[in-house]
Write a protein that holds these residues in place. Structure first.
Motif, mmCIF file in Angstrom:
data_model
loop_
_atom_site.group_PDB
_atom_site.id
_atom_site.type_symbol
_atom_site.label_atom_id
_atom_site.label_comp_id
_atom_site.label_asym_id
_atom_site.label_seq_id
_atom_site.Cartn_x
_atom_site.Cartn_y
_atom_site.Cartn_z
ATOM 1 N N THR A 151 -5.672 -1.059 1.484
ATOM 2 C CA THR A 151 -5.922 0.244 2.108
ATOM 3 C C THR A 151 -4.956 1.296 1.578
ATOM 4 O O THR A 151 -5.357 2.412 1.238
ATOM 5 C CB THR A 151 -5.782 0.132 3.654
ATOM 6 O OG1 THR A 151 -6.664 -0.891 4.129
ATOM 7 C CG2 THR A 151 -6.137 1.438 4.343
ATOM 8 N N LEU A 152 -3.662 0.936 1.502
ATOM 9 C CA LEU A 152 -2.655 1.868 0.985
ATOM 10 C C LEU A 152 -2.944 2.227 -0.479
ATOM 11 O O LEU A 152 -2.854 3.388 -0.879
ATOM 12 C CB LEU A 152 -1.257 1.258 1.102
ATOM 13 C CG LEU A 152 -0.707 1.039 2.516
ATOM 14 C CD1 LEU A 152 0.644 0.325 2.456
ATOM 15 C CD2 LEU A 152 -0.558 2.349 3.283
ATOM 16 N N GLN A 153 -3.314 1.200 -1.246
ATOM 17 C CA GLN A 153 -3.619 1.415 -2.667
ATOM 18 C C GLN A 153 -4.812 2.354 -2.830
ATOM 19 O O GLN A 153 -4.784 3.272 -3.655
ATOM 20 C CB GLN A 153 -3.925 0.067 -3.319
ATOM 21 C CG GLN A 153 -3.763 0.081 -4.822
ATOM 22 C CD GLN A 153 -3.867 -1.319 -5.417
ATOM 23 O OE1 GLN A 153 -3.693 -2.323 -4.736
ATOM 24 N NE2 GLN A 153 -4.174 -1.384 -6.684
ATOM 25 N N ASP A 154 -5.844 2.136 -2.009
ATOM 26 C CA ASP A 154 -7.045 2.989 -2.058
ATOM 27 C C ASP A 154 -6.717 4.435 -1.702
ATOM 28 O O ASP A 154 -7.414 5.359 -2.123
ATOM 29 C CB ASP A 154 -8.130 2.446 -1.118
ATOM 30 C CG ASP A 154 -8.688 1.107 -1.586
ATOM 31 O OD1 ASP A 154 -8.434 0.738 -2.753
ATOM 32 O OD2 ASP A 154 -9.363 0.427 -0.788
ATOM 33 N N ASP A 155 -5.659 4.629 -0.897
ATOM 34 C CA ASP A 155 -5.253 5.976 -0.495
ATOM 35 C C ASP A 155 -4.251 6.606 -1.467
ATOM 36 O O ASP A 155 -3.649 7.645 -1.178
ATOM 37 C CB ASP A 155 -4.646 5.951 0.920
ATOM 38 C CG ASP A 155 -5.717 5.796 1.996
ATOM 39 O OD1 ASP A 155 -6.912 5.879 1.653
ATOM 40 O OD2 ASP A 155 -5.360 5.617 3.175
ATOM 41 N N GLY A 156 -4.047 5.941 -2.603
ATOM 42 C CA GLY A 156 -3.200 6.521 -3.647
ATOM 43 C C GLY A 156 -1.729 6.181 -3.555
ATOM 44 O O GLY A 156 -0.905 6.728 -4.292
ATOM 45 N N ILE A 157 -1.365 5.273 -2.634
ATOM 46 C CA ILE A 157 0.048 4.855 -2.514
ATOM 47 C C ILE A 157 0.360 3.842 -3.619
ATOM 48 O O ILE A 157 -0.414 2.916 -3.857
ATOM 49 C CB ILE A 157 0.319 4.229 -1.124
ATOM 50 C CG1 ILE A 157 -0.019 5.220 0.001
ATOM 51 C CG2 ILE A 157 1.761 3.749 -1.014
ATOM 52 C CD1 ILE A 157 0.808 6.476 0.037
ATOM 53 N N LYS A 158 1.505 4.017 -4.264
ATOM 54 C CA LYS A 158 1.859 3.123 -5.378
ATOM 55 C C LYS A 158 3.048 2.212 -5.066
ATOM 56 O O LYS A 158 3.193 1.152 -5.659
ATOM 57 C CB LYS A 158 2.165 3.948 -6.630
ATOM 58 C CG LYS A 158 0.930 4.642 -7.209
ATOM 59 C CD LYS A 158 1.262 5.349 -8.514
ATOM 60 C CE LYS A 158 0.002 5.847 -9.223
ATOM 61 N NZ LYS A 158 -0.767 6.807 -8.436
#
Length: 298
Positions: A151-158
């Protein structure tokens, strides 16, 4: 649940965290074995009534994955033993004695319910054993961690670290460095017994008999139960596992703890685990060669 995010603007980070929290609220209701109206509760009811039940594909996939992990663990990790968890009282918020009678344990063992008794055809689940009750306490946290990171990755968090009850998975890095993680000392959980640098894409999970238990007449009874005996596993105090997949790590940590000093390495190999760190009840450390290369003992 604890989420740490680095090198992202506050608005993006807060929106991502809010989405993870919403997902977890739904998951808790759906996947908690004792939440009325959730999918696991509905499955358990259908099994008890010897009926087939229609399940979503995502649930079917997780059950099949759990069956595979259970088989690889030689049956030591088994989410089909929910009725045993209930028998010991570990399904409630408060854990207290007395422990179940030897007769009650023998009766449960005579039915030998297991997740292996389930079969899925299309979107229909059915059990050949009406005593199976699912309880994903042994690996649902791993699933939740994997979902959170995605979910975090899909929201652009790296760069992030997600922790649920001490089980963690990392993404990216912390200011261009590996994440420094402490492994609890089972004899003194406020202290760390070891330290490890966790890279992005790795999860670290600990199962311990010191985390949830009750004491009765001077004896401690842990919530981690051995499906072969019906009693709590009592040889290892804690097992820490590192693996890319948090669900696998979660399941393996439970299985290795149940296996104990004699069979832990055999179970680890069977489950594809190369990094495991075990502490027995006397404080002795047993670990795989791969883990020994990385762990810094304190």
């Amino acid at each position: 649940m604890d989420i740490t995010i680095y090198n992202a603007d506050r608005k993006t980070a807060e929106a991502a965290i809010e989405q993870v929290e919403q997902t977890f609220q739904i998951m808790h209701h759906e996947w908690h074995a004792w939440e009325k109206g959730g999918i696991v509760s509905k499955i358990n009811q259908a099994i008890a009534n010897q009926q087939a039940i229609t399940i979503p594909q995502s649930v079917a996939d997780f059950i099949v994955k759990s069956q595979r992990l259970s088989q690889q663990s030689m049956g030591l990790f088994d989410p089909g033993i929910g009725s045993l968890v209930e028998l010991w009282g570990f399904h409630s918020e408060k854990w207290q004695g007395p422990p179940p009678s030897d007769e009650a344990i023998r009766a449960w063992l005579s039915h030998k319910p297991s997740i292996a008794n389930l079969s899925i055809q299309g979107n229909q689940l059915i059990s050949s054993n009406r005593y199976v009750q699912l309880d994903f306490g042994g690996n649902a946290k791993g699933l939740a961690i994997d979902i959170a990171l995605q979910t975090l990755q899909d929201d652009g968090i790296k760069n992030a670290l997600v922790s649920i009850g001490g089980d963690m998975k990392a993404m990216g890095s912390k200011d261009h460095q590996a994440w420094s993680i402490g492994i609890q000392n089972p004899q003194n959980p406020n202290q760390a017994i070891a330290q490890i640098a966790l890279s992005g894409g790795e999860s670290i999970v600990t199962s311990g008999n010191y985390q949830r238990y009750f004491e009765w007449q001077g004896k401690r009874y842990s919530h981690i139960l051995d499906p072969n005996t019906g009693y709590p596993a009592n040889t290892f105090s804690s097992v820490t596992v590192i693996h890319a997949d948090a669900t696998t790590a979660d399941s393996a940590a439970t299985a290795i703890l149940v296996a104990g000093p004699e069979h832990w390495l055999e179970v680890a190999k069977s489950m594809g685990i190369t990094q495991a760190f075990c502490v027995d009840n006397q404080g002795k450390i047993l670990q795989t060669k791969e883990m020994a290369k990385r762990v810094k003992l304190l």
